[in-house]
Design a protein around this motif. Structure first.
Motif, PDB file in Angstrom:
ATOM      1  N   LEU A  28     -48.650 -26.077  23.073  1.00 63.44           N
ATOM      2  CA  LEU A  28     -47.266 -26.399  23.245  1.00 63.44           C
ATOM      3  C   LEU A  28     -46.400 -25.934  21.887  1.00 63.44           C
ATOM      4  N   ALA A  29     -47.007 -26.495  20.824  1.00 60.66           N
ATOM      5  CA  ALA A  29     -46.393 -26.086  19.458  1.00 60.66           C
ATOM      6  C   ALA A  29     -46.430 -24.581  19.342  1.00 60.66           C
ATOM      7  N   MET A  30     -47.614 -23.904  19.669  1.00 56.87           N
ATOM      8  CA  MET A  30     -47.677 -22.310  19.506  1.00 56.87           C
ATOM      9  C   MET A  30     -46.648 -21.849  20.485  1.00 56.87           C
ATOM     10  N   ALA A  31     -46.360 -22.324  21.791  1.00 62.20           N
ATOM     11  CA  ALA A  31     -45.441 -21.724  22.523  1.00 62.20           C
ATOM     12  C   ALA A  31     -44.044 -21.707  22.049  1.00 62.20           C
ATOM     13  N   VAL A  32     -43.715 -22.988  21.587  1.00 62.28           N
ATOM     14  CA  VAL A  32     -42.370 -23.200  20.842  1.00 62.28           C
ATOM     15  C   VAL A  32     -42.216 -22.500  19.842  1.00 62.28           C
ATOM     16  N   LEU A  37     -39.377 -17.704  17.304  1.00 61.57           N
ATOM     17  CA  LEU A  37     -39.521 -16.791  16.374  1.00 61.57           C
ATOM     18  C   LEU A  37     -38.451 -15.757  16.214  1.00 61.57           C
ATOM     19  N   HIS A  38     -37.896 -15.572  15.067  1.00 57.16           N
ATOM     20  CA  HIS A  38     -36.698 -14.552  14.887  1.00 57.16           C
ATOM     21  C   HIS A  38     -37.055 -13.236  14.885  1.00 57.16           C
ATOM     22  N   THR A  39     -37.473 -12.613  15.954  1.00 50.23           N
ATOM     23  CA  THR A  39     -37.862 -11.334  16.105  1.00 50.23           C
ATOM     24  C   THR A  39     -37.543 -10.650  17.566  1.00 50.23           C
ATOM     25  N   ASP A  40     -37.948  -9.688  17.862  1.00 52.08           N
ATOM     26  CA  ASP A  40     -37.555  -8.940  19.160  1.00 52.08           C
ATOM     27  C   ASP A  40     -38.138  -9.566  20.311  1.00 52.08           C
ATOM     28  N   GLY A  41     -37.628  -9.629  21.581  1.00 55.05           N
ATOM     29  CA  GLY A  41     -38.385 -10.143  22.535  1.00 55.05           C
ATOM     30  C   GLY A  41     -39.519  -9.534  23.201  1.00 55.05           C
ATOM     31  N   TRP A  42     -39.860  -8.366  22.919  1.00 53.75           N
ATOM     32  CA  TRP A  42     -41.215  -7.738  23.240  1.00 53.75           C
ATOM     33  C   TRP A  42     -42.347  -8.399  22.217  1.00 53.75           C
ATOM     34  N   ILE A  43     -41.751  -8.658  21.236  1.00 54.28           N
ATOM     35  CA  ILE A  43     -42.754  -9.315  20.028  1.00 54.28           C
ATOM     36  C   ILE A  43     -43.323 -10.600  20.519  1.00 54.28           C
ATOM     37  N   ARG A  44     -42.199 -11.177  21.004  1.00 51.05           N
ATOM     38  CA  ARG A  44     -42.704 -12.746  21.181  1.00 51.05           C
ATOM     39  C   ARG A  44     -43.434 -12.652  22.726  1.00 51.05           C
ATOM     40  N   ALA A  45     -43.035 -11.553  23.464  1.00 50.13           N
ATOM     41  CA  ALA A  45     -43.700 -11.693  24.915  1.00 50.13           C
ATOM     42  C   ALA A  45     -45.485 -11.239  24.592  1.00 50.13           C
ATOM     43  N   PHE A  46     -45.391 -10.230  23.895  1.00 44.84           N
ATOM     44  CA  PHE A  46     -46.989  -9.954  23.165  1.00 44.84           C
ATOM     45  C   PHE A  46     -47.546 -11.188  22.299  1.00 44.84           C
ATOM     46  N   LEU A  47     -47.151 -11.747  21.644  1.00 45.96           N
ATOM     47  CA  LEU A  47     -47.581 -12.905  21.161  1.00 45.96           C
ATOM     48  C   LEU A  47     -48.014 -14.312  22.139  1.00 45.96           C
ATOM     49  N   GLY A  48     -47.099 -14.307  23.262  1.00 46.50           N
ATOM     50  CA  GLY A  48     -47.200 -15.253  24.019  1.00 46.50           C
ATOM     51  C   GLY A  48     -48.530 -14.802  25.085  1.00 46.50           C
ATOM     52  N   LEU A  49     -48.523 -13.570  25.274  1.00 45.18           N
ATOM     53  CA  LEU A  49     -49.701 -13.045  26.091  1.00 45.18           C
ATOM     54  C   LEU A  49     -50.882 -13.176  25.356  1.00 45.18           C
ATOM     55  N   GLY A  50     -50.988 -13.052  23.992  1.00 47.68           N
ATOM     56  CA  GLY A  50     -52.152 -13.255  23.142  1.00 47.68           C
ATOM     57  C   GLY A  50     -52.442 -14.547  23.162  1.00 47.68           C
ATOM     58  N   LEU A  51     -51.532 -15.522  23.075  1.00 47.53           N
ATOM     59  CA  LEU A  51     -51.732 -16.887  23.290  1.00 47.53           C
ATOM     60  C   LEU A  51     -52.556 -17.404  24.527  1.00 47.53           C
ATOM     61  N   VAL A  54     -56.271 -16.072  24.592  1.00 51.22           N
ATOM     62  CA  VAL A  54     -56.802 -16.975  23.887  1.00 51.22           C
ATOM     63  C   VAL A  54     -57.429 -18.313  24.664  1.00 51.22           C
ATOM     64  N   VAL A  55     -56.075 -18.949  25.253  1.00 49.74           N
ATOM     65  CA  VAL A  55     -56.690 -20.007  26.021  1.00 49.74           C
ATOM     66  C   VAL A  55     -57.557 -19.873  27.110  1.00 49.74           C
ATOM     67  N   THR A  56     -57.320 -18.804  27.910  1.00 47.03           N
ATOM     68  CA  THR A  56     -58.099 -18.571  29.101  1.00 47.03           C
ATOM     69  C   THR A  56     -59.477 -18.108  28.616  1.00 47.03           C
ATOM     70  N   SER A  57     -59.790 -17.335  27.525  1.00 48.92           N
ATOM     71  CA  SER A  57     -61.040 -17.082  27.061  1.00 48.92           C
ATOM     72  C   SER A  57     -61.868 -18.172  26.464  1.00 48.92           C
TER      73      SER A  57
END
Length: 97
Positions: A28-32, A37-51, A54-57
């Protein structure tokens, strides 16, 4: 040899609850953090997919490790049962004619 039940080594309910709560809070803390994060949406989406990756692996790795431990435990129990049977059937004083 007497048939004794195996010793069950389990975790307490409090330990389980602590692990679940800790995991949920960290995700939850990582998702929030990613969402605000003060950046573009595609960077947030990339970090969300990375999270998510990591969780599924991490879950997959935990399952593989648990399965390997179970496999080792069961195969050693089968080997022990075979040895017990051989020892029970062996009579050192038997004379073959």
């Amino acid at each position: 040899m007497a048939n004794t039940p195996p010793v069950r080594q389990g975790t307490t309910g409090a330990y389980y609850a602590q692990a679940v709560i800790s995991f949920a809070l960290s995700v939850l803390a990582m998702a929030v953090g990613i969402a605000y994060l003060h950046t573009d949406g595609w960077i947030r989406a990339f970090l969300g997919l990375g999270l998510l990756y990591v969780v599924t692996s991490a879950f997959t790795l935990a399952k593989v490790i648990r399965d390997r431990q179970d496999e080792t435990r069961y195969s050693s129990r089968v080997d022990q049962a075979r040895l017990d049977k051989l020892l029970a059937e062996h009579d050192p004083f038997r004379v073959d004619a």
